[in-house]
Enzyme design. Structure first.
Site, PDB file in Angstrom:
ATOM      1  N   LYS A  22       0.837  -1.209   0.000  1.00 23.42           N
ATOM      2  CA  LYS A  22       0.000   0.000   0.000  1.00 23.42           C
ATOM      3  C   LYS A  22       0.866   1.252   0.000  1.00 23.42           C
ATOM      4  CE  LYS A  22      -1.930   1.529   4.087  1.00 23.42           C
ATOM      5  NZ  LYS A  22      -1.667   2.944   4.385  1.00 23.42           N
ATOM      6  N   CYS A 116      -5.706   6.941   8.950  1.00 24.30           N
ATOM      7  CA  CYS A 116      -6.031   6.465  10.295  1.00 24.30           C
ATOM      8  C   CYS A 116      -5.761   7.582  11.294  1.00 24.30           C
ATOM      9  CB  CYS A 116      -5.199   5.237  10.636  1.00 24.30           C
ATOM     10  SG  CYS A 116      -5.635   3.815   9.641  1.00 24.30           S
ATOM     11  N   ARG A 121      -1.627  14.167  13.150  1.00 26.68           N
ATOM     12  CA  ARG A 121      -0.801  13.941  11.957  1.00 26.68           C
ATOM     13  C   ARG A 121      -0.522  15.279  11.267  1.00 26.68           C
ATOM     14  NH1 ARG A 121      -2.476   8.241   9.259  1.00 26.68           N
ATOM     15  NH2 ARG A 121      -0.348   8.463   8.482  1.00 26.68           N
ATOM     16  N   ILE A 123       1.310  18.447   9.162  1.00 31.84           N
ATOM     17  CA  ILE A 123       1.916  18.517   7.823  1.00 31.84           C
ATOM     18  C   ILE A 123       2.897  19.695   7.739  1.00 31.84           C
ATOM     19  CG2 ILE A 123       0.127  17.308   6.492  1.00 31.84           C
ATOM     20  CD1 ILE A 123      -0.933  20.157   5.749  1.00 31.84           C
ATOM     21  N   ASP A 297       3.943   0.326  11.875  1.00 25.85           N
ATOM     22  CA  ASP A 297       2.724  -0.280  11.313  1.00 25.85           C
ATOM     23  C   ASP A 297       2.588  -1.758  11.680  1.00 25.85           C
ATOM     24  OD1 ASP A 297       2.177   2.182  10.243  1.00 25.85           O
ATOM     25  OD2 ASP A 297       2.951   1.704   8.246  1.00 25.85           O
TER      26      ASP A 297
HETATM   27  N1  EPU Z   1       5.492  14.538  11.353  1.00 24.51           N
HETATM   28  C1  EPU Z   1       5.576  15.852  11.736  1.00 24.51           C
HETATM   29  N2  EPU Z   1       5.350  16.810  10.790  1.00 24.51           N
HETATM   30  C2  EPU Z   1       5.048  16.494   9.499  1.00 24.51           C
HETATM   31  C3  EPU Z   1       4.974  15.155   9.115  1.00 24.51           C
HETATM   32  C4  EPU Z   1       5.191  14.186  10.074  1.00 24.51           C
HETATM   33  O1  EPU Z   1       5.851  16.163  12.882  1.00 24.51           O
HETATM   34  O2  EPU Z   1       4.865  17.414   8.690  1.00 24.51           O
HETATM   35  C5  EPU Z   1       5.729  13.500  12.358  1.00 24.51           C
HETATM   36  C6  EPU Z   1       4.478  12.684  12.683  1.00 24.51           C
HETATM   37  O3  EPU Z   1       3.686  13.330  13.645  1.00 24.51           O
HETATM   38  C7  EPU Z   1       5.072  11.367  13.140  1.00 24.51           C
HETATM   39  C8  EPU Z   1       6.349  11.242  12.332  1.00 24.51           C
HETATM   40  O4  EPU Z   1       6.640  12.545  11.829  1.00 24.51           O
HETATM   41  O5  EPU Z   1       5.389  11.474  14.497  1.00 24.51           O
HETATM   42  C9  EPU Z   1       6.291  10.283  11.181  1.00 24.51           C
HETATM   43  O6  EPU Z   1       5.216  10.580  10.314  1.00 24.51           O
HETATM   44  P1  EPU Z   1       5.309  10.309   8.748  1.00 24.51           P
HETATM   45  O7  EPU Z   1       5.197  11.600   8.054  1.00 24.51           O
HETATM   46  O8  EPU Z   1       6.485   9.443   8.468  1.00 24.51           O
HETATM   47  O9  EPU Z   1       3.983   9.465   8.487  1.00 24.51           O
HETATM   48  P2  EPU Z   1       3.059   9.515   7.189  1.00 24.51           P
HETATM   49  O10 EPU Z   1       3.867   9.768   5.993  1.00 24.51           O
HETATM   50  O11 EPU Z   1       1.870  10.353   7.464  1.00 24.51           O
HETATM   51  C10 EPU Z   1       3.337   7.002   6.547  1.00 24.51           C
HETATM   52  C11 EPU Z   1       2.460   5.811   6.369  1.00 24.51           C
HETATM   53  C12 EPU Z   1       1.953   5.341   7.724  1.00 24.51           C
HETATM   54  C13 EPU Z   1       3.130   5.024   8.629  1.00 24.51           C
HETATM   55  C14 EPU Z   1       4.091   6.223   8.704  1.00 24.51           C
HETATM   56  C15 EPU Z   1       5.366   5.915   9.450  1.00 24.51           C
HETATM   57  C16 EPU Z   1       1.504   6.123   4.195  1.00 24.51           C
HETATM   58  C17 EPU Z   1       0.338   6.457   3.355  1.00 24.51           C
HETATM   59  N3  EPU Z   1       1.340   6.169   5.508  1.00 24.51           N
HETATM   60  O12 EPU Z   1       2.548   8.014   7.148  1.00 24.51           O
HETATM   61  O13 EPU Z   1       1.243   4.147   7.467  1.00 24.51           O
HETATM   62  O14 EPU Z   1       2.685   4.710   9.917  1.00 24.51           O
HETATM   63  O15 EPU Z   1       4.450   6.636   7.369  1.00 24.51           O
HETATM   64  O16 EPU Z   1       6.032   4.843   8.883  1.00 24.51           O
HETATM   65  O17 EPU Z   1       2.565   5.797   3.678  1.00 24.51           O
HETATM   66  C18 EPU Z   1      -0.379   2.469   7.855  1.00 24.51           C
HETATM   67  O18 EPU Z   1      -0.053   1.973   6.771  1.00 24.51           O
HETATM   68  O19 EPU Z   1      -1.129   1.884   8.686  1.00 24.51           O
HETATM   69  C19 EPU Z   1       0.124   3.797   8.199  1.00 24.51           C
HETATM   70  C20 EPU Z   1      -0.416   4.537   9.139  1.00 24.51           C
END
Ligand code: EPU
Length: 407
Positions: A22, A116, A121, A123, A297
């Site tokens: 995914k 989720c 979360r 950005i 995950d």
């Molecule tokens: N974070 C920030 N600021 C940002 C972005 C992230 O502080 O602008 C922090 C988050 O709060 C978190 C950490 O950085 O503490 C990591 O977040 P990340 O950005 O890596 O997560 P994501 O890209 O939103 C993806 C996966 C998630 C997975 C995470 C970590 C996708 C679509 N989602 O999320 O997958 O948990 O990376 O590996 O790729 C899942 O598949 O169940 C899932 C939740």
């Protein structure tokens, strides 16, 4: 709305063939927006997050045809319009529209990107990358006259912000360097795809260097889903089953497999299949961290596994608050205590129950309890599980599970 009705405690055996990832497929799909022409993606998983992603890119003018796990995406004639709030609120990967749209159309909307809801979360890092390369934020719109390469320093590891930084830099004028980037296999597969599209990207230990270029379509095969591998492997161990799980890249799961071995499980990898046996005979502390650390995950799926054996502790350094699922697991008899940055999971007598899926991976953990315990369990809101697990009902039935989906 659908429920899974599961009669547990069956001996499970046979092969599970893992689908495309995914979290690898989604960035590939959104990245086609920064290319012009036809891309072909193979091994695309049949999950609802992919369906939503395709609806979103279609609304921007992409011509999409899907034949089984093969996708053909033509991005020759795109036209910007604000993506539907309803669609983007369904999946987290819609946040890749920030990078993709600013890159292609020089405009993007900041929307309520879904996914989720297990933790906040933010950005901010995505926006930071956009502004560094020339984007200006005005309320919910980010616009740029042109994107110009720059150095981006991330102080935290973020998969999503790394993807967006790559999408922006890949077409920006001149050179960008991304420091503090996420190293997940799906980041590497995105880079490999974009290079085939004509991107000038070089990966170093400490940075990604990108010189912007004009990109055309290309072909890629989505890498297998390491979280799906881990979930079926954990299920097999918990239920003392003989499930052989296809795993083309066992190294993607080194920290997970190492944790199982360190607590006494026996892991074998032969002919492309992983098999686990023996259970866990000691208290295990796992700490979820960015790749190559233990995958966040997979931490929810560890809770039932630890509870079925000697107990353990789970710390999550990626999503500190990712423990809401435990209150649903409690309905199956799992005993736990929240502690700083994590939870203690005690050895528990797991019984059948009725529970509601809190989020994708928490849902997988509930299914593990249902498949383990005697009697009938009902997992409500099961469609959330289908956001990330391709063909899960048939895959489980093939190894002998008694599972039915009731709409
Ligand atoms: N974070 C920030 N600021 C940002 C972005 C992230 O502080 O602008 C922090 C988050 O709060 C978190 C950490 O950085 O503490 C990591 O977040 P990340 O950005 O890596 O997560 P994501 O890209 O939103 C993806 C996966 C998630 C997975 C995470 C970590 C996708 C679509 N989602 O999320 O997958 O948990 O990376 O590996 O790729 C899942 O598949 O169940 C899932 C939740």
């Amino acid at each position: 709305m659908s429920d899974f009705v599961i009669k547990g405690n069956r001996a499970l055996s046979g092969k599970v063939i893992i689908s495309g990832s995914k979290n690898a497929a989604l960035p590939l799909i959104f990245s086609t927006l920064i290319t012009e022409g036809v891309s072909v993606l193979r091994g695309v998983p049949d999950i609802s997050d992919v369906t939503v992603a395709l609806e979103i890119i279609s609304s921007l003018g992409a011509e999409v045809t899907r034949d089984g796990d093969l996708l053909r995406i033509d991005t020759t004639n795109l036209k910007y319009k604000k993506p539907s709030d309803e669609l983007v609120s369904k999946i987290r990967a819609s946040s890749y529209l920030l990078g993709a749209n600013l890159s292609r159309f020089k405009i993007a909307h900041i929307q309520s990107f879904g996914g989720c809801n297990f933790d906040s979360r933010p950005i901010d890092m995505h926006i930071h990358a956009m502004t560094l390369l020339g984007g200006t934020v005005n309320r919910d719109v980010v616009a740029a006259r042109e994107l110009v390469g720059n150095d981006i320093y991330f102080s935290k590891i973020s998969v999503g912000a790394t993807v967006n930084a790559i999408l922006l830099a890949a077409t920006a004028k001149g050179k960008s360097r991304i420091f503090g980037y996420a190293r997940e296999p799906h980041i590497i597969s995105l880079i490999e795809f974009l290079k085939k599209c004509g991107a000038d990207i070089e990966l170093f230990c400490d940075r990604i260097e990108i010189v912007g270029a004009r990109l055309s379509g290309a072909e890629a095969t989505v890498i297998p889903d390491m979280i799906e591998v881990g979930t079926y492997t954990a299920l097999s161990l918990m239920t003392d089953s003989k499930i052989a799980v296809s795993a083309a890249y066992p190294e993607h799961l080194s920290s997970f497999l190492d944790a199982l071995c360190s607590a006494g499980a026996s892991v074998t990898y032969e002919d492309g299949f992983l098999r686990v046996s023996g259970g866990l005979d000691s208290f295990l502390h796992i700490t979820a961290e960015p790749y190559p650390g233990f995958p966040t995950d997979l931490q929810p799926q560890m809770a039932p596994l630890l509870a079925a054996f000697s107990g353990g502790r789970i710390t999550d350094r990626v999503w500190n608050g990712r423990f809401g699922y435990l209150s649903e697991l409690e309905k199956f008899g799992i005993r736990y205590a929240l502690c700083s940055n994590g939870a203690l999971v005690f050895p528990s007598r797991i019984r059948s129950s009725k529970a509601s899926v809190p989020d994708l991976r928490g849902g997988a953990a509930l299914m593990m309890c249902a498949l383990y315990s005697d009697g009938e369990s009902v997992i409500k809101n099961a469609e959330i599980i289908k956001r990330g697990y391709s063909d899960i009902v048939n895959k489980l039935r093939k190894v002998g599970a008694d599972i039915e989906e009731v709409k």
